[in-house]
Design an enzyme around this catalytic site. Structure first.
Site, mmCIF file in Angstrom:
data_model
loop_
_atom_site.group_PDB
_atom_site.id
_atom_site.type_symbol
_atom_site.label_atom_id
_atom_site.label_comp_id
_atom_site.label_asym_id
_atom_site.label_seq_id
_atom_site.Cartn_x
_atom_site.Cartn_y
_atom_site.Cartn_z
ATOM 1 N N HIS A 279 8.103 3.253 4.604
ATOM 2 C CA HIS A 279 7.890 4.701 4.642
ATOM 3 C C HIS A 279 6.596 5.036 3.919
ATOM 4 O O HIS A 279 6.342 4.553 2.816
ATOM 5 C CB HIS A 279 9.054 5.432 3.977
ATOM 6 C CG HIS A 279 8.860 6.917 3.901
ATOM 7 N ND1 HIS A 279 8.750 7.596 2.703
ATOM 8 C CD2 HIS A 279 8.743 7.858 4.867
ATOM 9 C CE1 HIS A 279 8.571 8.887 2.943
ATOM 10 N NE2 HIS A 279 8.571 9.072 4.248
ATOM 11 N N SER A 280 5.750 5.833 4.556
ATOM 12 C CA SER A 280 4.522 6.317 3.940
ATOM 13 C C SER A 280 3.640 5.129 3.524
ATOM 14 O O SER A 280 3.349 4.252 4.322
ATOM 15 C CB SER A 280 4.861 7.229 2.756
ATOM 16 O OG SER A 280 3.729 7.878 2.242
ATOM 17 N N LEU A 281 3.253 5.072 2.247
ATOM 18 C CA LEU A 281 2.417 3.977 1.763
ATOM 19 C C LEU A 281 3.117 2.630 1.916
ATOM 20 O O LEU A 281 2.462 1.594 2.091
ATOM 21 C CB LEU A 281 2.044 4.211 0.299
ATOM 22 C CG LEU A 281 1.183 3.148 -0.382
ATOM 23 C CD1 LEU A 281 -0.162 3.005 0.309
ATOM 24 C CD2 LEU A 281 0.995 3.468 -1.862
ATOM 25 N N SER B 277 4.690 1.520 4.424
ATOM 26 C CA SER B 277 4.391 0.940 5.733
ATOM 27 C C SER B 277 3.030 0.255 5.729
ATOM 28 O O SER B 277 2.845 -0.789 6.361
ATOM 29 C CB SER B 277 4.441 2.034 6.799
ATOM 30 O OG SER B 277 3.444 3.015 6.558
#
Length: 661
Positions: A323-325, A327
């Site tokens: 999720h977010s960073l 990924s």
């Protein structure tokens, strides 16, 4: 004897205490777990000295019976108190019943048995701390506080009695669904910046993953029920991977250093920034990027090993969700994984990595002959490659020429060492670790402006990651799911204008970029692969109930109506007045119309369009459907949309469909 037979022993159920906002919240175990605990309790007995451990909650928690504590297996969490419960109480204001302690349950049960067998109701039973319980009848049992009379004339909130219930069936407590024992697939979920704010109400990554797991289990029952009935499917296990605490712990001391240089004004906003936004800057630092990457990889490997120990019969695969960073961290990690062929090549040609003579070669012929690669000299001469142009070649260039993998790796290693010897950089890997320019080095003698183009060819995969020592995972993941991901933006600012259509992650064959249309952190991937003149919209993720949301269905219905009317006009114009057989037999059925709305021909064509090899030619960008209320103010729901994935059943269903094929 007939009176005695009226009494039946109470059925016990096991609970554990979960702290919510520093308050006790007693949660029931599933019926299967509670029965396991009860069976172990019956076998052991109260005189057993040895501790007995019972695995619960899909084997994610262990309950130590004698200690009456519930311990987390995979992540750090404070042990929770466990109770064997049979009696419950509820105040006037409270909405749920809470269990009594096991000692009080035994006292109340004896009193109840006496009242039933002897018919002695309405007896006053004194409890510890001066509280009084009166069992009026099996359906009316009350507890009175110590500071009031049994029947006060004007009762207040403090003096009102509490209602008692015997057995969990009478308390309206929702018992959670049990989980299948068989695990088909293992998924590791990595958080982004500031895990304390990963979910709503500042829940941690563990609770966010729990929400996703609950949604997944619910969808397995609703969408895979036939396979479940035939025992073809079990469940998917999701495990959280946390790296934030290691980065911000005492070992690095970075939080204290940042606090010393932070301005005293707007302290809350600065604390929020230091705890979240700074993680992006830490990841672009060689030192802290190495710490983050080592933590994520080692934690995934640790969880994977521990999972196999607790599930020795597991034969499935594993996938990754970021999720977010998180990924981006996983994407960079997977981009630097070595295949089995790479590992064997490294073992066979290990001497090439320690050969100090690479820098002494002055010509291409000397370089190739010195390493037994002169058979490939004609290929390079045919392409007019000399020593100078070889220094500008990438591994892909050598592959396109036709040089096999082993010699290709060997040549690239010599090229790297030749550059190091010419620039006096010594050990390249060590210099890159401590380079102040994030491992992006210019090998030319002249100085260039900071905004000039950077040559990334000295990186293994050419997508501009920070040059660190990337650790290796203990397995090859089946898929990478990026949710609310800034991967596209980071690749762009690293100088990557286009991802080659043939590029794929070395050990991971599937990649999905999932995003909400209002997510301010998410970016697309497919435009970086497709030609610039191709305008391809992201794939719309259908609602988990099988249809589009109302707003999108109405939009699709309007389009279908227009197409249908146009088709009817053409039929009327070009055919006889005799009605068409299809229309005459009933026209377009509701099912046909629904199917047309769900997957129109244009969408079906876009779905089948081949988009590079990053996802084996399949579509990469998948967009969630926004809710109707979110359309009223996109900015109002922007932050919420970045956090919606943890509870999104649509996203969870996409993950399940990829996993189960």
């Amino acid at each position: 004897m007939n009176v005695v037979e009226l009494y039946e022993p109470v059925q016990h159920h096991w609970f554990y205490n979960q702290q919510v906002d520093s308050k006790d919240s007693w949660q029931p175990f599933s019926r299967e777990d509670s029965q396991r605990l009860e069976d172990a309790y019956s076998r052991v007995g109260k005189c057993e000295k040895d501790e007995v451990v019972v695995a619960t909650d899909g084997r994610r928690y262990d309950v130590r019976l004698r200690e009456r504590k519930r311990y987390s297996v995979y992540w750090e969490q404070k042990p929770a108190e466990v109770r064997r419960c049979s009696w419950f109480h509820r105040s006037i204001k409270a909405m749920t019943y809470n269990p009594y302690s096991e000692e009080l349950c035994d006292i109340l049960e004896v009193a109840y048995m006496t009242a039933v067998t002897l018919g002695k109701w309405k007896q006053h039973l004194k409890l510890p701390k001066g509280k009084t319980v009166i069992l009026h009848n099996p359906k009316l049992m009350l507890q009175y506080p110590s500071s009031c009379k049994v029947f006060p004339r004007s009762p207040t909130e403090r003096t009102k009695p509490r209602s008692l219930k015997r057995g969990i069936e009478n308390t309206s407590v929702e018992i959670p669904e049990g989980e299948p024992e068989m695990v088909d697939h293992l998924v590791f979920m990595v958080h982004g910046i500031g895990p304390a704010r990963e979910g709503r109400l500042r829940r941690g990554i563990v609770q966010c993953v729990n929400d996703f797991r609950i949604a997944s289990n619910r969808l397995l029952k609703s969408h895979f029920s036939h396979s479940e009935d035939l025992c073809l499917t079990g469940r998917v296990e999701y495990l959280p991977v946390s790296w934030h605490n290691v980065l911000h712990g005492e070992s690095t001391g970075v939080d204290k250093d940042i606090e010393r240089i932070s301005l005293p004004s707007i302290s809350r906003l600065r604390q929020f920034s230091n705890g979240t936004v700074l993680d992006l800057f830490f990841y672009n630092s060689v030192t802290y990027c190495q710490a983050i990457m080592d933590t994520v990889a080692s934690e995934i490997n640790r969880l994977h090993s521990l999972f196999l120990q607790r599930h020795p019969h597991f034969t499935g695969h594993a996938s990754l969700v970021g999720h977010s960073l998180g990924s981006l961290i996983l994407f960079d990690l997977l981009a630097n994984q070595k295949t089995d062929a790479d590992s064997k090549s490294h073992e066979l040609h290990e001497d090439a990595h320690v050969d100090p003579a690479c820098g002494s070669y002055e010509s291409l012929e000397e370089l190739l002959k010195g390493h037994g690669l002169d058979e490939h000299l004609n290929l390079l001469h045919r392409e007019q490659v000399d020593m100078e142009s070889l220094m500008l070649c990438s591994e892909k260039d050598l592959k396109d020429v036709g040089i096999p993998l082993g010699p290709r790796k060997k040549i690239m290693n010599c090229v790297k060492k030749w550059k190091d010897s010419r620039t006096g950089s010594g050990n390249a890997a060590q210099n890159e670790m401590h380079s102040p320019s994030l491992g992006i080095r210019n090998f030319h003698e002249q100085k260039t402006p900071a905004t000039s183009a950077v040559d990334y060819q000295h990186f293994d995969v050419g997508i501009g990651q920070v040059s660190i020592d990337y650790p290796q995972l203990a397995f090859h993941p089946q898929a990478l799911f990026a949710m609310g991901s800034p991967i596209g933006m980071f690749l762009t600012v690293r100088g990557v204008k286009r991802i080659h259509p043939n590029y794929g992650l070395p050990t991971c064959k599937s990649f999905y970029n999932i995003f909400h249309p209002f997510d301010p952190v998410a970016y697309r991937i497919e435009p970086m692969i497709l030609p610039q003149d191709v305008d391809l919209q992201p794939m719309l993720i259908l609602h988990h109930k099988g249809r589009k949301r109302m707003r999108l269905e109405l939009k699709g219905l309007t389009r279908v109506k227009s197409d249908l009317l146009g088709s009817l006009r053409m039929v009327r114009k070009n055919t006889s007045p005799v009605p068409s057989p299809v229309i005459a037999e009933g026209g377009i059925s509701s099912m046909t119309l629904a199917d047309e709305i769900e997957v129109p021909p244009t969408e079906q064509k876009e779905r089948n369009l081949k988009v590079g090899m990053l996802n084996r030619g399949r579509r990469i960008d998948h967009v969630l459907q926004e809710k109707t209320i979110e359309r009223f103010n996109e900015y109002l729901f922007a932050i919420q949309s970045h956090l919606c994935y943890w509870e999104s059943e649509d996203a969870a269903l996409l993950v399940l469909r990829e996993i189960y094929g």
